[in-house]
Structures are given as C-alpha cells and as structure tokens.
Design a protein around this motif. Structure first.
Motif, mmCIF file in Angstrom:
data_model
loop_
_atom_site.group_PDB
_atom_site.id
_atom_site.type_symbol
_atom_site.label_atom_id
_atom_site.label_comp_id
_atom_site.label_asym_id
_atom_site.label_seq_id
_atom_site.Cartn_x
_atom_site.Cartn_y
_atom_site.Cartn_z
ATOM 1 N N MET A 204 0.819 -1.122 -0.007
ATOM 2 C CA MET A 204 -0.121 0.045 0.031
ATOM 3 C C MET A 204 0.927 1.369 0.148
ATOM 4 S SD MET A 204 -3.319 -1.349 0.111
ATOM 5 C CE MET A 204 -4.046 0.150 0.817
ATOM 6 N N ASP A 205 0.553 2.076 -0.782
ATOM 7 C CA ASP A 205 1.048 3.773 -0.690
ATOM 8 C C ASP A 205 0.164 4.728 -0.651
ATOM 9 O OD1 ASP A 205 1.975 4.707 -3.534
ATOM 10 O OD2 ASP A 205 1.761 2.740 -3.451
ATOM 11 N N MET A 206 0.293 5.873 -0.576
ATOM 12 C CA MET A 206 -0.367 7.076 -0.607
ATOM 13 C C MET A 206 0.226 8.242 -0.850
ATOM 14 S SD MET A 206 -1.273 9.799 1.370
ATOM 15 C CE MET A 206 -0.887 9.774 3.236
ATOM 16 N N GLU A 207 -0.381 9.223 -1.646
ATOM 17 C CA GLU A 207 0.069 10.497 -2.090
ATOM 18 C C GLU A 207 -0.894 11.634 -2.000
ATOM 19 O OE1 GLU A 207 1.778 10.617 -5.996
ATOM 20 O OE2 GLU A 207 0.205 9.586 -6.760
ATOM 21 N N LYS A 208 -0.866 12.808 -2.038
ATOM 22 C CA LYS A 208 -1.916 13.584 -1.932
ATOM 23 C C LYS A 208 -1.520 14.330 -3.413
ATOM 24 C CE LYS A 208 -2.577 14.202 3.067
ATOM 25 N NZ LYS A 208 -2.613 15.119 4.287
ATOM 26 N N ILE A 209 -2.750 14.578 -4.033
ATOM 27 C CA ILE A 209 -2.995 15.506 -5.294
ATOM 28 C C ILE A 209 -3.626 16.639 -4.966
ATOM 29 C CG2 ILE A 209 -3.587 15.249 -7.806
ATOM 30 C CD1 ILE A 209 -2.974 12.397 -7.710
ATOM 31 N N VAL A 210 -3.305 17.734 -5.167
ATOM 32 C CA VAL A 210 -3.791 18.972 -5.166
ATOM 33 C C VAL A 210 -4.578 19.612 -6.298
ATOM 34 C CG1 VAL A 210 -4.041 21.252 -4.058
ATOM 35 C CG2 VAL A 210 -2.470 19.412 -3.000
ATOM 36 N N MET A 211 -5.684 19.657 -6.511
ATOM 37 C CA MET A 211 -6.229 20.513 -7.307
ATOM 38 C C MET A 211 -6.445 21.711 -7.382
ATOM 39 S SD MET A 211 -6.772 17.877 -9.897
ATOM 40 C CE MET A 211 -7.969 18.193 -10.998
ATOM 41 N N THR A 212 -6.506 22.706 -8.203
ATOM 42 C CA THR A 212 -6.786 24.062 -7.807
ATOM 43 C C THR A 212 -7.903 24.728 -8.633
ATOM 44 O OG1 THR A 212 -5.136 25.123 -9.395
ATOM 45 C CG2 THR A 212 -4.233 24.537 -7.029
ATOM 46 N N TYR A 213 -8.602 25.816 -7.902
ATOM 47 C CA TYR A 213 -9.885 26.221 -8.695
ATOM 48 C C TYR A 213 -9.737 27.836 -8.450
ATOM 49 C CZ TYR A 213 -11.228 21.429 -8.939
ATOM 50 O OH TYR A 213 -11.341 19.975 -9.143
ATOM 51 N N PRO A 214 -10.790 28.431 -9.183
ATOM 52 C CA PRO A 214 -10.753 29.850 -9.142
ATOM 53 C C PRO A 214 -11.871 30.365 -7.777
ATOM 54 C CG PRO A 214 -12.247 29.382 -11.034
ATOM 55 C CD PRO A 214 -11.256 28.175 -10.409
ATOM 56 N N ASP A 215 -12.682 29.460 -7.427
ATOM 57 C CA ASP A 215 -13.541 29.744 -6.318
ATOM 58 C C ASP A 215 -14.274 28.568 -5.832
ATOM 59 O OD1 ASP A 215 -15.822 29.359 -8.169
ATOM 60 O OD2 ASP A 215 -15.362 31.260 -8.939
ATOM 61 N N ALA A 216 -15.110 28.495 -4.954
ATOM 62 C CA ALA A 216 -15.775 27.309 -4.373
ATOM 63 C C ALA A 216 -16.791 26.744 -5.378
ATOM 64 C CB ALA A 216 -16.418 27.841 -2.915
ATOM 65 N N LYS A 217 -17.370 27.803 -6.040
ATOM 66 C CA LYS A 217 -18.635 26.882 -7.032
ATOM 67 C C LYS A 217 -17.731 26.264 -8.030
ATOM 68 C CE LYS A 217 -21.991 30.681 -6.773
ATOM 69 N NZ LYS A 217 -22.784 31.971 -7.487
ATOM 70 N N ALA A 218 -16.361 26.507 -8.468
ATOM 71 C CA ALA A 218 -15.956 25.677 -9.420
ATOM 72 C C ALA A 218 -15.575 24.291 -8.801
ATOM 73 C CB ALA A 218 -14.560 26.524 -9.905
ATOM 74 N N THR A 264 -7.588 19.188 -2.033
ATOM 75 C CA THR A 264 -6.712 18.014 -1.669
ATOM 76 C C THR A 264 -7.500 16.578 -1.873
ATOM 77 O OG1 THR A 264 -5.510 19.430 -0.382
ATOM 78 C CG2 THR A 264 -5.167 16.933 -0.059
ATOM 79 N N TYR A 265 -6.886 15.731 -2.551
ATOM 80 C CA TYR A 265 -7.300 14.523 -2.697
ATOM 81 C C TYR A 265 -6.079 13.591 -2.265
ATOM 82 C CZ TYR A 265 -10.943 15.986 -5.522
ATOM 83 O OH TYR A 265 -12.063 16.533 -6.061
ATOM 84 N N GLU A 266 -6.420 12.671 -1.123
ATOM 85 C CA GLU A 266 -5.557 11.552 -0.565
ATOM 86 C C GLU A 266 -5.721 10.361 -1.493
ATOM 87 O OE1 GLU A 266 -4.895 8.795 3.357
ATOM 88 O OE2 GLU A 266 -5.933 10.852 3.624
ATOM 89 N N VAL A 267 -4.961 9.919 -2.307
ATOM 90 C CA VAL A 267 -5.025 9.151 -3.088
ATOM 91 C C VAL A 267 -4.085 7.875 -2.839
ATOM 92 C CG1 VAL A 267 -4.633 7.886 -5.615
ATOM 93 C CG2 VAL A 267 -5.339 10.374 -5.193
ATOM 94 N N VAL A 268 -5.078 6.788 -2.446
ATOM 95 C CA VAL A 268 -4.285 5.383 -1.882
ATOM 96 C C VAL A 268 -4.262 4.503 -3.126
ATOM 97 C CG1 VAL A 268 -4.655 3.426 -0.110
ATOM 98 C CG2 VAL A 268 -5.370 5.698 0.320
ATOM 99 N N TYR A 269 -3.095 3.974 -2.995
ATOM 100 C CA TYR A 269 -2.689 2.799 -4.070
ATOM 101 C C TYR A 269 -2.567 1.430 -3.447
ATOM 102 C CZ TYR A 269 -1.732 6.852 -7.080
ATOM 103 O OH TYR A 269 -1.896 8.125 -7.630
ATOM 104 N N GLY A 270 -2.927 0.454 -3.926
ATOM 105 C CA GLY A 270 -2.786 -1.020 -3.300
ATOM 106 C C GLY A 270 -2.720 -1.961 -4.516
#
Length: 298
Positions: A204-218, A264-270
């Motif tokens: 198992m391993d894990m990484e965090k991938i961060v997406m960015t947006y102009p505002d909360a509605k997006a 932020t998305y915590e992505v878990v791989y296994g």
C-alpha cells in the motif's frame, strides 16, 4: 464505518448515470491516477488473459489496458449503466482503430463490486481505479475480488483516503456539524482488510494530489460533473440555504493561496496477489501479520 456513513448506492448510481455524458470533461484526477497506476504496472511482470476493470466508468482505463495487454480480454464493470453506454459509444466511434483489441463487441456488465456477477476463479487480473471509495464494506469487496481471481491473480486498485477534500469538509464545518462530504477509509484499514481477505504480499502507498480552482463554486461544479455527490446515508437532506452556503464559501477562502483555492485528494494505491497458500495473509512465527506500507512525500 457506521451505517450513517454508508454509501447510498441508489444515489451513487443515479449521480453517475446523470454525469456520464460529461464525465470525461471533468475527470482530470481520474485520468491522472490511472496514469500513475499504469506506471506501477511497468514494474510488475504479468501476462493476463482476462482482466476485470472494476468500476470502469467511461472506459478510459479499459482502453489503456487493452493497449498494454493486446492479447487480453477486458471486462468493463460499472454500477452505472450510463457510464457503460458512453464507453460503448466510444468503441463504436473508434471501431476502426480499436477493432484489433476487441475482435468483436467489448465485454461490459452493469454490477456491484460487493456482488460481482462473475464466476469463481475466472479472472487473471483486477484493475480498479477510484471506485472502492463508493463501497460500504471493504472486506466484502476484497472477498469478491479474491473469489473471482484465479490463483496467482493480481489485484491493483486506487481509492480515496480520509484527508480527501479536507478543505471543503472544514469549510462546511463552519456551517453545522452535519456530514456534507463523503467519508473515506484509511489506508491501514484497507491493508488490514486485504490481509483478512486472504491476499498475499499486499503493498500500500499513498500520495496527496492537489487540484486548484478559482472559487468554491468551481470545486462543487467539478464534483457534480463527475457524479461525486455526498452519497452517505446520513447526509443532510434538502438544499443548503444561501446563508449557510455563503458561510461555507467564506470559510473556504482561508485556504486560498496564490489566487487559487485548493482541493486536496488523498489517493491510496494498493496491489496484492491471490495465493492459495496464503492463509489470510502472510503470518510470522510469532503470529504477527505483515503488510508493507509506503508513504509518498506530499
């Protein structure tokens, strides 16, 4: 996980059916995670004849698997019929290019990961990209995966961990104590479930991938476009009022950096193997079970 946090599968199915036609436009994370899963396969020598894409969505991973393993047959399975329909239409439009991977219509079936409509010992490899987070009992899913895998068959999956959408969760915490964001299972609990399910050599391993947006509605628009609504049984009912929504939006602004809001998305791989000799996982002489965890840097 208590029942209030269980996924309402009828809502999940309806959300993905509704999102299917526009899913690919917003599924940036899903494609990126699939690429990273594919890179892991570069280091694993397998020659599967039959692959199950469990939670296949609109068929992006299935197409990649057919390119990687041209001699294999890929079965696409998804809870939402709309997703499979989009995949089938892609195949129809690209039949001239993809025909050599199919020979005839691709195999697709609508089904639940917790009750797979497949025979025992029938699949060489299971691939599941960002689908397990929608199930309620991982033990049941892994038992099903092990049931349909052939001896020495491989499972490779990705899912979302509990730190996923932490900014959005904290923003809604400023509104009330209700659960407005889906809750996800910890990597270590998933590793334990693999062992309990009788898989060998789980990694198992894990990484965090961060997406960015102009505002909360997006952010919310993107989640809606991929069908990722709050589907917990104990979710708040009805629409969020304008005042409450504005409170959440204002709270989300605390996280703004360089003009963008992060998600932020915590992505878990296994990955693990079905081994007939594994008695519910590898066990040391002193009775301890062994599982390897690798934490990727942020």
């Amino acid at each position: 996980m208590t029942e209030v946090f269980y996924t309402d599968k009828s809502r999940v199915r309806a959300s993905f059916d509704k999102a299917a036609q526009h899913y690919d436009e917003a599924a940036v994370l899903q494609r990126e995670v699939a690429v990273r899963m594919g890179e892991r396969l570069d280091y694993i020598k397998v020659a599967p004849r039959l692959i199950l894409d469990a939670g296949s969505g609109t068929g992006e991973s299935a197409a990649a698997l057919r390119r990687r393993y041209p001699e294999a047959r890929v079965v696409e399975l998804d809870l939402a019929h709309g997703m499979l329909s989009v995949s089938r239409e892609k195949v129809r439009r690209g039949a001239g290019l993809l025909g050599r991977w199919f020979g005839k219509d691709p195999w697709m079936t609508c089904g639940d990961l917790e009750a797979l409509p497949l025979a025992d010992n029938s699949v060489d490899m299971i691939w599941s990209n960002l689908a397990i987070q929608w199930v309620n009992i991982p033990d049941r899913v892994f038992a099903e995966f092990r049931r349909v895998l052939k001896p020495q068959g491989m499972l490779m999956f990705s899912t979302l961990g509990p730190d996923t959408l932490t900014e959005l969760r904290q923003a809604f915490a400023a509104v009330d104590s209700a659960s407005h964001v889906n809750r996800f299972i910890d990597m270590h609990d998933l590793g334990d479930a693999l062992l309990k399910g009788g898989f060998a050599e789980p990694v198992m391993d894990m990484e965090k991938i961060v997406m960015t947006y102009p505002d909360a509605k997006a952010v919310m628009r993107d989640l809606k476009s991929i069908g990722a609504h709050n589907a917990m049984a104990g979710r708040p009912r009805g629409l969020t009022g304008k005042r409450a929504w504005q409170t959440a939006v204002d709270a989300y602004e605390v996280f703004r950096k360089d003009g963008k809001l992060p998600a932020t998305y915590e992505v878990v791989y296994g990955h693990a193997w079905k081994s007939e000799s594994s008695r519910k996982g590898a066990v040391l002489p002193d009775g301890r079970q062994v599982i390897e965890f690798i934490k990727k840097p942020n």
